[in-house]
Design a protein around this motif. Structure first.
Motif, PDB file in Angstrom:
ATOM      1  N   VAL A  79     -10.664 -93.515  61.930  1.00 38.10           N
ATOM      2  CA  VAL A  79      -9.776 -92.485  62.459  1.00 38.10           C
ATOM      3  C   VAL A  79      -8.337 -92.914  62.213  1.00 38.10           C
ATOM      4  N   ILE A  80      -7.560 -91.993  61.628  1.00 39.64           N
ATOM      5  CA  ILE A  80      -6.138 -92.226  61.381  1.00 39.64           C
ATOM      6  C   ILE A  80      -5.363 -91.278  62.286  1.00 39.64           C
ATOM      7  N   ARG A  81      -4.459 -91.797  63.078  1.00 38.28           N
ATOM      8  CA  ARG A  81      -3.714 -90.978  64.043  1.00 38.28           C
ATOM      9  C   ARG A  81      -2.220 -91.202  63.883  1.00 38.28           C
ATOM     10  N   ARG A  82      -1.477 -90.224  64.391  1.00 36.44           N
ATOM     11  CA  ARG A  82      -0.042 -90.411  64.599  1.00 36.44           C
ATOM     12  C   ARG A  82       0.312 -89.726  65.909  1.00 36.44           C
ATOM     13  N   ALA A  83       1.222 -90.344  66.626  1.00 36.60           N
ATOM     14  CA  ALA A  83       1.568 -89.846  67.949  1.00 36.60           C
ATOM     15  C   ALA A  83       2.360 -88.545  67.844  1.00 36.60           C
ATOM     16  N   ILE A  84       2.465 -87.854  68.979  1.00 34.60           N
ATOM     17  CA  ILE A  84       3.228 -86.612  69.032  1.00 34.60           C
ATOM     18  C   ILE A  84       4.695 -86.906  68.704  1.00 34.60           C
ATOM     19  N   ASN A  85       5.271 -86.046  67.901  1.00 33.81           N
ATOM     20  CA  ASN A  85       6.666 -86.182  67.469  1.00 33.81           C
ATOM     21  C   ASN A  85       6.899 -87.439  66.631  1.00 33.81           C
ATOM     22  N   GLN A  86       5.824 -87.984  66.055  1.00 33.70           N
ATOM     23  CA  GLN A  86       5.947 -89.142  65.171  1.00 33.70           C
ATOM     24  C   GLN A  86       5.520 -88.738  63.776  1.00 33.70           C
ATOM     25  N   GLN A  87       6.306 -89.067  62.783  1.00 34.39           N
ATOM     26  CA  GLN A  87       6.025 -88.621  61.425  1.00 34.39           C
ATOM     27  C   GLN A  87       4.978 -89.473  60.731  1.00 34.39           C
ATOM     28  N   ASN A  88       5.001 -90.788  60.944  1.00 37.12           N
ATOM     29  CA  ASN A  88       4.147 -91.688  60.193  1.00 37.12           C
ATOM     30  C   ASN A  88       2.817 -91.919  60.898  1.00 37.12           C
ATOM     31  N   PHE A  89       1.753 -92.036  60.099  1.00 30.95           N
ATOM     32  CA  PHE A  89       0.481 -92.527  60.613  1.00 30.95           C
ATOM     33  C   PHE A  89       0.624 -94.032  60.804  1.00 30.95           C
ATOM     34  N   ASN A  90       0.282 -94.524  61.981  1.00 33.98           N
ATOM     35  CA  ASN A  90       0.603 -95.921  62.275  1.00 33.98           C
ATOM     36  C   ASN A  90      -0.549 -96.884  62.022  1.00 33.98           C
ATOM     37  N   ALA A  91      -1.824 -96.462  62.129  1.00 29.50           N
ATOM     38  CA  ALA A  91      -2.925 -97.406  61.988  1.00 29.50           C
ATOM     39  C   ALA A  91      -4.214 -96.659  61.701  1.00 29.50           C
ATOM     40  N   VAL A  92      -5.206 -97.447  61.246  1.00 27.62           N
ATOM     41  CA  VAL A  92      -6.563 -96.943  61.033  1.00 27.62           C
ATOM     42  C   VAL A  92      -7.469 -97.649  62.031  1.00 27.62           C
ATOM     43  N   SER A  93      -8.246 -96.873  62.762  1.00 27.08           N
ATOM     44  CA  SER A  93      -9.173 -97.440  63.742  1.00 27.08           C
ATOM     45  C   SER A  93     -10.592 -97.345  63.193  1.00 27.08           C
ATOM     46  N   LEU A  94     -11.254 -98.497  63.074  1.00 34.89           N
ATOM     47  CA  LEU A  94     -12.645 -98.562  62.608  1.00 34.89           C
ATOM     48  C   LEU A  94     -13.550 -98.876  63.788  1.00 34.89           C
ATOM     49  N   LYS A  95     -14.674 -98.148  63.874  1.00 33.02           N
ATOM     50  CA  LYS A  95     -15.651 -98.371  64.938  1.00 33.02           C
ATOM     51  C   LYS A  95     -17.035 -98.464  64.323  1.00 33.02           C
ATOM     52  N   ARG A  96     -17.741 -99.571  64.585  1.00 31.13           N
ATOM     53  CA  ARG A  96     -19.083 -99.775  64.017  1.00 31.13           C
ATOM     54  C   ARG A  96     -20.050 -98.767  64.634  1.00 31.13           C
ATOM     55  N   LEU A  97     -20.870 -98.142  63.779  1.00 29.61           N
ATOM     56  CA  LEU A  97     -21.769 -97.078  64.225  1.00 29.61           C
ATOM     57  C   LEU A  97     -23.231 -97.498  64.295  1.00 29.61           C
ATOM     58  N   ASP A  98     -23.654 -98.467  63.517  1.00 31.47           N
ATOM     59  CA  ASP A  98     -25.074 -98.734  63.355  1.00 31.47           C
ATOM     60  C   ASP A  98     -25.475-100.134  63.796  1.00 31.47           C
ATOM     61  N   ALA A  99     -24.892-100.654  64.857  1.00 29.24           N
ATOM     62  CA  ALA A  99     -25.238-101.983  65.335  1.00 29.24           C
ATOM     63  C   ALA A  99     -25.135-102.005  66.851  1.00 29.24           C
ATOM     64  N   SER A 100     -25.869-102.917  67.460  1.00 29.33           N
ATOM     65  CA  SER A 100     -25.768-103.089  68.903  1.00 29.33           C
ATOM     66  C   SER A 100     -24.411-103.697  69.241  1.00 29.33           C
ATOM     67  N   GLY A 101     -24.034-103.534  70.474  1.00 25.05           N
ATOM     68  CA  GLY A 101     -22.722-104.011  70.872  1.00 25.05           C
ATOM     69  C   GLY A 101     -21.626-103.054  70.411  1.00 25.05           C
ATOM     70  N   GLN A 102     -20.413-103.514  70.519  1.00 27.93           N
ATOM     71  CA  GLN A 102     -19.259-102.696  70.145  1.00 27.93           C
ATOM     72  C   GLN A 102     -18.296-103.514  69.299  1.00 27.93           C
ATOM     73  N   LEU A 103     -17.867-102.901  68.206  1.00 31.08           N
ATOM     74  CA  LEU A 103     -16.898-103.536  67.307  1.00 31.08           C
ATOM     75  C   LEU A 103     -15.815-102.533  66.962  1.00 31.08           C
ATOM     76  N   ASP A 104     -14.577-102.870  67.256  1.00 34.67           N
ATOM     77  CA  ASP A 104     -13.422-102.035  66.935  1.00 34.67           C
ATOM     78  C   ASP A 104     -12.422-102.871  66.149  1.00 34.67           C
ATOM     79  N   ILE A 105     -11.959-102.299  65.053  1.00 35.16           N
ATOM     80  CA  ILE A 105     -10.965-102.965  64.204  1.00 35.16           C
ATOM     81  C   ILE A 105      -9.817-102.004  63.988  1.00 35.16           C
ATOM     82  N   GLU A 106      -8.631-102.473  64.230  1.00 33.35           N
ATOM     83  CA  GLU A 106      -7.433-101.658  64.005  1.00 33.35           C
ATOM     84  C   GLU A 106      -6.658-102.244  62.832  1.00 33.35           C
TER      85      GLU A 106
END
Length: 500
Positions: free
Chosen positions: A234-261
């Motif tokens: 997921v790529i987001r940018r805040a309200i009233n912000q022009q630039n996309f600031n980061a990419v958020s990765l979330k693991r879908l097919d494994a136990s537990g939780q993994l998030d990478i920004e």
């Protein structure tokens, strides 16, 4: 005069009787009157006209005829109001027709493949080709772009841009696109494609402000050993912000939780892309197969380098931390770093390896070895790829175990008796030092040196992939009479060692 007055009075009285009146009225339907027209009378004839039913019908008939007859009339206020309303309706219909002629052609041009190619080429600064575009209305209105290929190095199989008609109309009036969230269909990305897509993130800031979220439903990275499995990006940018600031990765097919920004590099390319990892119940794609309760890492990377500034993993037997880097010299990849354990509980580690419950759970037998290990090991590896370098990685360095105690054998008694058989019990050490070398094949414990008063135990032990032990320990006891020693063979497994 008196007689005339009297006579009028007499006739008046006679006329009060309706049946006796012969001169005051005439009966309808008769052909003759009931009085003598030539006779003298005291009544005067008047011109009063009393209308009857026939007169009323005649008046109504004349009025109806007058209404049907053509006539010339002047305008009234009601006529003016009616005419004004008609003019307003005609103006609205004309304005709607004009609006359709002004909106439909630009809308059709904007959503055509040529229009999308032109707009995205300006945004990304590279030629873009699109196979087809269409508007779909169910389950929600959206523009579907199929097979978008960007010449900078990546391809998107299908992009669905959601919108609502009100915002779309406003955007067309302002000569700009007004769209909503963009969704990218499941896809795979090789390493270079992923980097090209990440580099385009800064340029994607030229998309309309309403496109604040770009969601990749499922992404796989088959060529990146550090990112196995499928992820939602997921790529987001805040309200009233022009630039996309980061990419958020979330693991879908494994136990537990993994998030990478992932934060992309600056547009000038002067800095590396940065990342931050957060995980719970996570098993790393390399190293021991341990589901870490918590894991964090942060660092930076580029095409030929991955640098982990710091990492930390924690589980029931302690915490591990350190730093690492992977770099390519054009011929292969090299791994370097360190692995630090400030408080590793050896008893809990052996219980974990044996599958026993954690401390405080159901009763369990005595641990073969107890103590708290402290170490700072060097990590190194090399190979033709990142996966090879990780597979061939080794750790080595000194280890100190405070409060060490070995269950199942008393090396002091074994040394004085000259035989380990029957020398059961516990051996406690005031100091226990050793050197560790570990890789994917197992762990080698070298230069083992344990001390407890006049007892000294030295030797080496190997631990293979199946946790089986092999090696020998020599125990010596110094006394005024000399030195007593015995050689002890070590076997069994880590969780159930044997001494003979």
């Amino acid at each position: 005069m008196a007689r005339a007055t009297k006579q009028r009075s007499t006739k008046s009285r006679s006329s009060d009787d309706f049946g006796e009146s012969k001169h005051s009225h005439i009966e309808y339907g008769s052909t003759q009157g009931g009085w003598d027209r030539g006779a003298a009378t005291d009544f005067a004839i008047t011109t009063v006209n009393v209308p009857d039913r026939l007169d009323t019908q005649e008046v109504r008939a004349r009025a109806a005829a007058a209404d049907r007859a053509p006539s010339v009339r002047r305008f009234y206020l009601s006529d003016l109001g009616r005419g004004f309303r008609w003019l307003v309706w005609l103006a609205l219909i004309g304005g709607l027709a004009w609006g359709v002629t002004q909106v439909v052609p630009p809308l059709r041009a904007a959503i055509s493949p040529a229009g999308v190619e032109s707009h995205m080429s300006k945004v990304l600064g590279a030629p873009v080709s699109v196979r087809s575009t269409e508007i779909r209305y169910m389950p929600s209105p959206r523009l579907v772009v199929t097979d978008m290929t960007v010449q900078s190095g990546f391809r998107l199989p299908q992009v669905s841009v959601h919108f609502n008609w009100r915002d779309a109309m406003r955007g067309l009036q302002a000569a700009s696109w007004v769209l909503g969230e963009a969704r990218v269909a499941p896809m795979t990305l090789e390493g270079q494609e992923a980097l090209a897509l990440l580099r385009s993130l800064q340029k994607a800031s030229g998309l309309p402000a309403a496109v604040s979220v770009v969601r990749f439903e499922s992404v796989e990275f088959p060529g990146i050993a550090l990112l196995p499995g499928r992820y939602e990006a997921v790529i987001r940018r805040a309200i009233n912000q022009q630039n996309f600031n980061a990419v958020s990765l979330k693991r879908l097919d494994a136990s537990g939780q993994l998030d990478i920004e992932v934060t992309p590099a600056s547009a000038s390319g002067a800095s590396n892309a940065k990342f931050a990892l957060f995980a719970t119940g996570w098993t790393a794609p390399f190293g021991p197969a341990v589901a870490w309760n918590e894991a964090t890492a942060q660092g930076e990377f580029r095409a030929e380098m991955i640098k982990v500034d710091s990492y930390s993993v924690g589980t029931r037997f302690g915490n591990l931390n350190g730093a690492a880097s992977l770099s390519s010299d054009g011929r292969g990849w090299k791994l370097s770093g360190n692995l630090r354990g400030p408080d590793l509980n050896v008893e809990e580690l052996l219980a974990f390896l044996s599958g026993a419950p954690a401390e405080g759970g159901p009763a369990r037998g005595p641990a073969p070895l107890r103590g708290t290990a402290r170490f700072d090991l060097a990590v190194a590896g090399s190979g033709g790829s990142v996966a090879d370098a990780l597979q061939r990685a080794t750790v080595s360095g000194p280890v100190t175990v405070a409060g060490a105690a070995i269950s199942g054998v008393n090396f002091g008694i074994a040394a004085t008796q000259g035989d380990v058989n029957g020398a059961g019990g516990v051996t406690c050490f005031s100091d226990l030092d050793l050197e560790v070398t570990g890789n994917s094949s197992g762990v080698a414990l070298r230069n083992i040196a344990g001390r407890a008063g006049g007892l000294r135990v030295v030797g080496a032990v190997n631990v293979d992939r199946k946790l089986e032990l092999s090696g020998a320990l020599r125990s010596e006891v110094m006394s005024p009479r000399g030195v007593a020693s015995v050689q002890t063979r070590v076997g069994g497994t880590v969780t159930a060692p044997s001494y003979r």
